[in-house]
Design a protein around this motif. Structure first.
Motif, PDB file in Angstrom:
ATOM      1  N   GLN B   5     145.153  56.061  -6.631  1.00 45.66           N
ATOM      2  CA  GLN B   5     146.049  55.504  -5.609  1.00 45.66           C
ATOM      3  C   GLN B   5     147.499  55.574  -6.047  1.00 45.66           C
ATOM      4  OE1 GLN B   5     144.095  51.693  -5.114  1.00 45.66           O
ATOM      5  NE2 GLN B   5     143.551  52.242  -3.016  1.00 45.66           N
ATOM      6  N   LEU B   6     147.724  55.356  -7.345  1.00 41.99           N
ATOM      7  CA  LEU B   6     149.101  55.441  -7.855  1.00 41.99           C
ATOM      8  C   LEU B   6     149.667  56.850  -7.634  1.00 41.99           C
ATOM      9  CD1 LEU B   6     151.275  53.812  -9.328  1.00 41.99           C
ATOM     10  CD2 LEU B   6     150.412  54.752 -11.468  1.00 41.99           C
ATOM     11  N   TYR B   7     148.843  57.845  -7.958  1.00 40.98           N
ATOM     12  CA  TYR B   7     149.305  59.223  -7.722  1.00 40.98           C
ATOM     13  C   TYR B   7     149.571  59.467  -6.242  1.00 40.98           C
ATOM     14  CZ  TYR B   7     148.464  60.881 -12.458  1.00 40.98           C
ATOM     15  OH  TYR B   7     148.546  61.091 -13.802  1.00 40.98           O
ATOM     16  N   ALA B   8     148.720  58.913  -5.391  1.00 45.66           N
ATOM     17  CA  ALA B   8     148.922  59.094  -3.951  1.00 45.66           C
ATOM     18  C   ALA B   8     150.259  58.493  -3.520  1.00 45.66           C
ATOM     19  CB  ALA B   8     147.770  58.463  -3.176  1.00 45.66           C
ATOM     20  N   LEU B   9     150.591  57.326  -4.095  1.00 49.83           N
ATOM     21  CA  LEU B   9     151.874  56.710  -3.749  1.00 49.83           C
ATOM     22  C   LEU B   9     153.031  57.578  -4.237  1.00 49.83           C
ATOM     23  CD1 LEU B   9     151.316  52.892  -4.305  1.00 49.83           C
ATOM     24  CD2 LEU B   9     150.906  54.303  -2.299  1.00 49.83           C
ATOM     25  N   VAL B  10     152.862  58.189  -5.424  1.00 50.25           N
ATOM     26  CA  VAL B  10     153.897  59.109  -5.905  1.00 50.25           C
ATOM     27  C   VAL B  10     154.081  60.244  -4.885  1.00 50.25           C
ATOM     28  CG1 VAL B  10     154.454  60.813  -7.679  1.00 50.25           C
ATOM     29  CG2 VAL B  10     153.570  58.571  -8.336  1.00 50.25           C
ATOM     30  N   GLY B  11     152.966  60.722  -4.348  1.00 51.27           N
ATOM     31  CA  GLY B  11     153.043  61.771  -3.331  1.00 51.27           C
ATOM     32  C   GLY B  11     153.838  61.321  -2.114  1.00 51.27           C
ATOM     33  N   VAL B  45     149.176  63.908  -2.457  1.00 48.62           N
ATOM     34  CA  VAL B  45     148.330  62.931  -1.752  1.00 48.62           C
ATOM     35  C   VAL B  45     146.927  63.501  -1.557  1.00 48.62           C
ATOM     36  CG1 VAL B  45     147.980  61.709   0.431  1.00 48.62           C
ATOM     37  CG2 VAL B  45     150.267  61.836  -0.561  1.00 48.62           C
ATOM     38  N   LEU B  46     146.863  64.761  -1.127  1.00 43.17           N
ATOM     39  CA  LEU B  46     145.559  65.387  -0.872  1.00 43.17           C
ATOM     40  C   LEU B  46     144.708  65.406  -2.144  1.00 43.17           C
ATOM     41  CD1 LEU B  46     146.239  68.433   1.470  1.00 43.17           C
ATOM     42  CD2 LEU B  46     144.431  66.742   1.767  1.00 43.17           C
ATOM     43  N   VAL B  47     145.307  65.827  -3.251  1.00 39.90           N
ATOM     44  CA  VAL B  47     144.543  65.997  -4.487  1.00 39.90           C
ATOM     45  C   VAL B  47     144.235  64.642  -5.131  1.00 39.90           C
ATOM     46  CG1 VAL B  47     144.679  66.873  -6.823  1.00 39.90           C
ATOM     47  CG2 VAL B  47     145.316  68.335  -4.932  1.00 39.90           C
ATOM     48  N   ALA B  48     145.214  63.719  -5.096  1.00 41.53           N
ATOM     49  CA  ALA B  48     145.009  62.437  -5.781  1.00 41.53           C
ATOM     50  C   ALA B  48     143.813  61.696  -5.193  1.00 41.53           C
ATOM     51  CB  ALA B  48     146.274  61.584  -5.660  1.00 41.53           C
ATOM     52  N   LEU B  49     143.747  61.636  -3.873  1.00 39.02           N
ATOM     53  CA  LEU B  49     142.672  60.865  -3.253  1.00 39.02           C
ATOM     54  C   LEU B  49     141.333  61.591  -3.306  1.00 39.02           C
ATOM     55  CD1 LEU B  49     144.578  59.355  -0.206  1.00 39.02           C
ATOM     56  CD2 LEU B  49     144.012  58.265  -2.359  1.00 39.02           C
ATOM     57  N   ALA B  50     141.335  62.851  -3.812  1.00 36.80           N
ATOM     58  CA  ALA B  50     140.083  63.591  -3.907  1.00 36.80           C
ATOM     59  C   ALA B  50     139.202  63.048  -5.016  1.00 36.80           C
ATOM     60  CB  ALA B  50     140.367  65.070  -4.144  1.00 36.80           C
TER      61      ALA B  50
ATOM     62  N   ALA C 179     145.888  64.793   5.921  1.00 32.13           N
ATOM     63  CA  ALA C 179     145.436  64.302   4.621  1.00 32.13           C
ATOM     64  C   ALA C 179     144.901  62.875   4.749  1.00 32.13           C
ATOM     65  CB  ALA C 179     146.590  64.353   3.614  1.00 32.13           C
ATOM     66  N   LEU C 180     145.620  62.023   5.477  1.00 32.77           N
ATOM     67  CA  LEU C 180     145.152  60.637   5.659  1.00 32.77           C
ATOM     68  C   LEU C 180     143.810  60.625   6.378  1.00 32.77           C
ATOM     69  CD1 LEU C 180     148.385  58.693   6.738  1.00 32.77           C
ATOM     70  CD2 LEU C 180     147.504  59.126   4.460  1.00 32.77           C
TER      71      LEU C 180
END
Lengths: 221, 100, 486
Positions: B5-11, B45-50, C179-180
């Motif tokens: 989630q942290l990486y997603a927020l960075v995205g 965002v795409l990769v982090a949440l994967a 993506a979301l």
């Protein structure tokens, strides 16, 4: 833009970013999304690496269109290629020449390795093509005219097979009774390698042509 | 908050940093870079949440590779167009408007 | 798989123009002939698909044989077939015109890009996969920008650059929304995403991101800032393609999202977009009236006409597929009429050497077909009977009166009056006689016939409105959820 407007714009974006961040934290993130399905079908895909299986088989159609995007960018750049005077590069640098003479053969080997290794670990056509294009860019930095003297005709011919071979493989699978790009199961691995090999060459030549600019191809006027 | 989630927020942060630069910069080169930074944000965002409980979902990774090729193509065309604009108008900005 | 069913697969609609594009790229001559033949072949393929749709109902093609959610499905129903047919018809008109319009040097850049644009639009109308739609959106956007910039003049280059930054920004916004949705639902197939439970806040954010991205590309007020420059500075056939077809693809995706993915959108969103649409109608029309150059007038008319599609959205909740049908009729009528208008304006420009409206005297005597094309296209744009524009607006007027929605009815009527003012402003100067400034140049016959045929098409659509509406609902595209009949 004046200072006040900039700050207001920054403030608005900060609010939006904060809102979107809180939304992202609410995404459940549970379940395996498509991972379990990819893993279940991986043995049928012809390759052992999941990302390559998605790229070249399960969602191969996206990759097919991606090659069309590259071709399109090239056509577009070609339409814009007239009459730009580019500053001549300073190419008479010994270190650069020595380095390139050493690196280019290595990069070619690396590209081939990336293509081959993509079947079971990270790698594949785009990665290999990008490395190969990088080798071409290095050569152009040393000797801007190398392609027009040596391989211009080959370079032209190599622009399209990435899309065309992919397309022919897709059509062949339709003629064999499947859907477009539905590879016969026992040939999937070799067909993917074939598609990727030509894709890598076309990607490399296209990227290099986009960098080097002013392509003069397409027959007569 | 998990690392994913942290990486997603960075995205998300990268997306808005890019959007800010796209809005305030005049010169076309930073504006094209800004679009690329926005794109990187989306890809992160795409990769982090994967990353899921049972391993990594490969589908977003494949989407990002496709997205990168599309972004490279668009950037190449944008840079060439920028050179033509600079050549034709004498400046690499959009301030010289023929319309509006 | 029998030979016939192999030939009416939807993938041919993507492969034929793609192969055509590569062919004209490699060819040294006869590019226009090959290009027109490919676009004519595309029309034949669309006709075949429509025939099959009438017999067997909607069908899908799972590329790679996997099927959603793992693979990508192509899907053809009444709505996608209608959009494909509109694209095929207008493209044929534009191609016939282009064959005479471009010099040999320009033709070698135009035809590969133009056929790739057709490939991209066909692929987009066939796709039901949100990520695949992103790739096709980028294809459409990049092809449109490259075609705009191809003209090489300073205004065209600047307008193309602004268009490129806008369309890329739109794609990024759309992709973040995808993506979301993917990470919330584990799928990018429209129907599967629509059926999956999505947290309300995630759905709202995803819709906002995707809608803003698509509205930037569709140039809904206030996102229209890039359109007049790009549409007026491109060469005539490219302007026709941009205004008639390219801006519609964003609206098409938005419509599909509205119905399939976000069926629970509140009235507030419909009203917000409806108000923006209403402002677009009035503001675009007023700007069109104020323009001094024919192509700018036609471009601002596009800003206004795009507004109608959104103006009708508040009627959709109660009006259902009848209102959607009326909107799609307007989309088609505008495509035919606007392509005709831009090509006719291109003829004025080629004939007189300029497109200053005040100095366009005597055109009617020298180019009666072009004047007729402008007149007939104008009838449909104004919404006068009998025309496709009239049928669409009449249905919307009926729906707004039935629902007691006076503001929308008022904008519909007012928009028609304002459209009459700008159309007559253009026609008036063409039909007056005067002394031409400078020596007029002859215009090729096909360049006169192509816009006339499309303008006649816009009129004929008025007589075919019922048939079109019946065809459109094959496969129930305006009802959310999975259909079992394929």
């Amino acid at each position: 833009m004046t200072g006040v407007v900039r700050w207001a714009f920054a403030g608005l974006l900060a609010v939006l970013a904060f809102g979107l961040a809180s939304v992202v934290l609410q995404i459940p993130g549970t379940g395996s999304a498509l991972r379990s399905q990819v893993m279940a079908q991986l043995p049928q895909s012809g390759v052992d690496h999941a990302v390559t299986a998605v790229l070249l088989n399960f969602r191969g159609y996206d990759t097919f269109l991606e090659l069309v995007v590259l071709l399109l960018a090239l056509f577009g750049a070609w339409g814009l290629s007239d009459s730009i005077d580019e500053a001549p590069l300073d190419t008479d640098i010994d270190v650069l020449t020595e380095l390139v003479a050493f690196l280019v053969p290595v990069l070619i080997v690396v590209a081939a390795y990336l293509l081959w290794v993509g079947a079971y670990s990270p790698g594949g056509a785009f990665q290999g093509g990008a490395v190969l294009a990088g080798a071409g860019v290095l050569l152009s930095l040393c000797d801007p005219g190398w392609r027009s003297r040596r391989v211009e005709r080959i370079g032209e011919v190599l622009l399209v097979p990435g899309v065309l071979v992919f397309l022919l493989v897709g059509l062949a699978s339709m003629l064999l009774g499947g859907q477009f790009l539905e590879y016969p199961r026992d040939m999937a691995g070799s067909l993917i390698l074939l598609v990727e090999g030509f894709a890598m060459l076309s990607i490399a030549v296209t990227l290099h042509t986009l960098f080097a600019g002013t392509p003069r191809f397409g027959g007569g006027a | 908050m998990t690392p994913a989630q942290l990486y997603a927020l960075v995205g998300i942060g990268l997306f808005f940093v890019g959007l800010y630069a796209l809005g305030v910069r005049q010169h076309l080169l930073p504006r094209i870079l800004a679009l690329n930074i926005m794109g990187s944000g989306v890809f992160v965002v795409l990769v982090a949440l994967a990353r899921r409980s049972d391993g990594v979902d490969p589908v977003p990774h494949a989407m990002v590779i496709t997205g990168i090729v599309v972004a490279v193509s668009a950037t190449a065309l944008a840079l060439r167009l920028m050179l033509r604009v600079a050549h034709a108008t004498g400046s690499a900005t959009l301030t010289d408007t023929g319309d509006e | 798989m029998s030979g016939v069913s192999l030939l009416v697969q939807p993938v041919w609609l993507i492969l034929l123009p793609l192969v055509g594009s590569i062919m004209v790229f490699l060819l040294a001559s006869r590019r226009a002939a090959v290009g027109v033949a490919v676009v004519a072949g595309n029309l034949a393929l669309v006709a075949g698909s429509i025939g099959r749709l009438g017999i067997t109902g909607p069908w899908q093609h799972s590329v790679g044989g996997w099927g959603a959610p793992l693979g990508i499905d192509l899907y053809l129903d009444g709505l996608s077939a209608t959009m494909l047919a509109m694209t095929a018809l207008v493209s044929l008109g534009i191609s016939a015109y282009s064959a005479a319009y471009f010099s040999a040097a320009a033709a070698r850049h135009f035809w590969p890009l133009w056929l790739l644009l057709l490939t991209a639009m066909n692929a987009l109308f066939l796709s039901r996969d949100l990520f695949n739609l992103y790739v096709t959106l980028e294809l459409v956007g990049i092809a449109a920008v490259a075609l705009t910039a191809m003209r090489g003049q300073r205004e065209a280059l600047v307008a193309a650059m602004r268009y490129l930054l806008t369309t890329l920004l739109g794609s990024m916004s759309y992709l973040l929304g995808v993506a979301l949705l993917y990470h919330s639902t584990g799928s990018v197939d429209m129907v599967l995403v629509g059926e999956a439970p999505i947290p309300a806040s995630v759905a709202a954010a995803a819709f906002a991101l995707m809608a803003v991205g698509l509205l930037l590309k569709t140039a809904l007020f206030p996102f229209h800032f890039w359109l007049p420059g790009a549409h007026s500075s491109a060469s005539a056939p490219v302007s026709a393609a941009l205004s008639a077809l390219v801006v519609k693809v964003g609206f098409y995706i938005l419509l599909r999202l509205w119905i399939e993915v976000f069926p629970a959108l509140g009235d507030g969103v419909a009203w917000l977009l409806g108000i923006l649409g209403g402002v677009a109608v009035l503001w675009g029309s007023l700007q069109a009236i104020l323009q001094q150059r024919a192509k700018m007038l036609v471009a601002y008319s596009t800003v206004a006409q795009l507004g109608y599609f959104f103006l009708a959205l508040p009627l959709v909740a109660a009006g259902g597929s009848r209102v959607w049908g009326a909107i799609v009729l307007l989309v088609i009528a505008h495509a035919l009429a606007k392509a005709a208008m831009f090509m006719a304006a291109g003829n004025l420009l080629a004939f007189a050497g300029h497109d200053r409206i005040r100095d366009l005297d005597r055109v009617v005597q020298r180019m009666p077909l072009t004047a007729a094309a402008l007149g007939l296209a104008g009838v449909s744009i104004m919404g006068l009977p009998p025309s496709g524009g009239f049928s669409g607006k009449w249905l919307l007027l009926q729906a707004s009166l039935e629902q007691g929605n006076w503001p929308i009815a008022l904008v519909l009527l007012l928009g028609g009056v304002l459209a009459a003012v700008y159309v007559f402003k253009l026609l008036e100067h063409i039909f007056t006689s005067g002394t031409p400034l400078g020596e007029p140049r002859a215009v090729a016959r096909t360049m006169e016939w192509a816009p006339l045929m499309l303008a006649i098409g816009a009129i004929v659509l008025g007589f075919l409105a019922t048939t079109t509406l019946d065809f459109l609902i094959i496969g129930e595209p305006f009802v959310p959820g999975r259909r079992d009949d394929y």
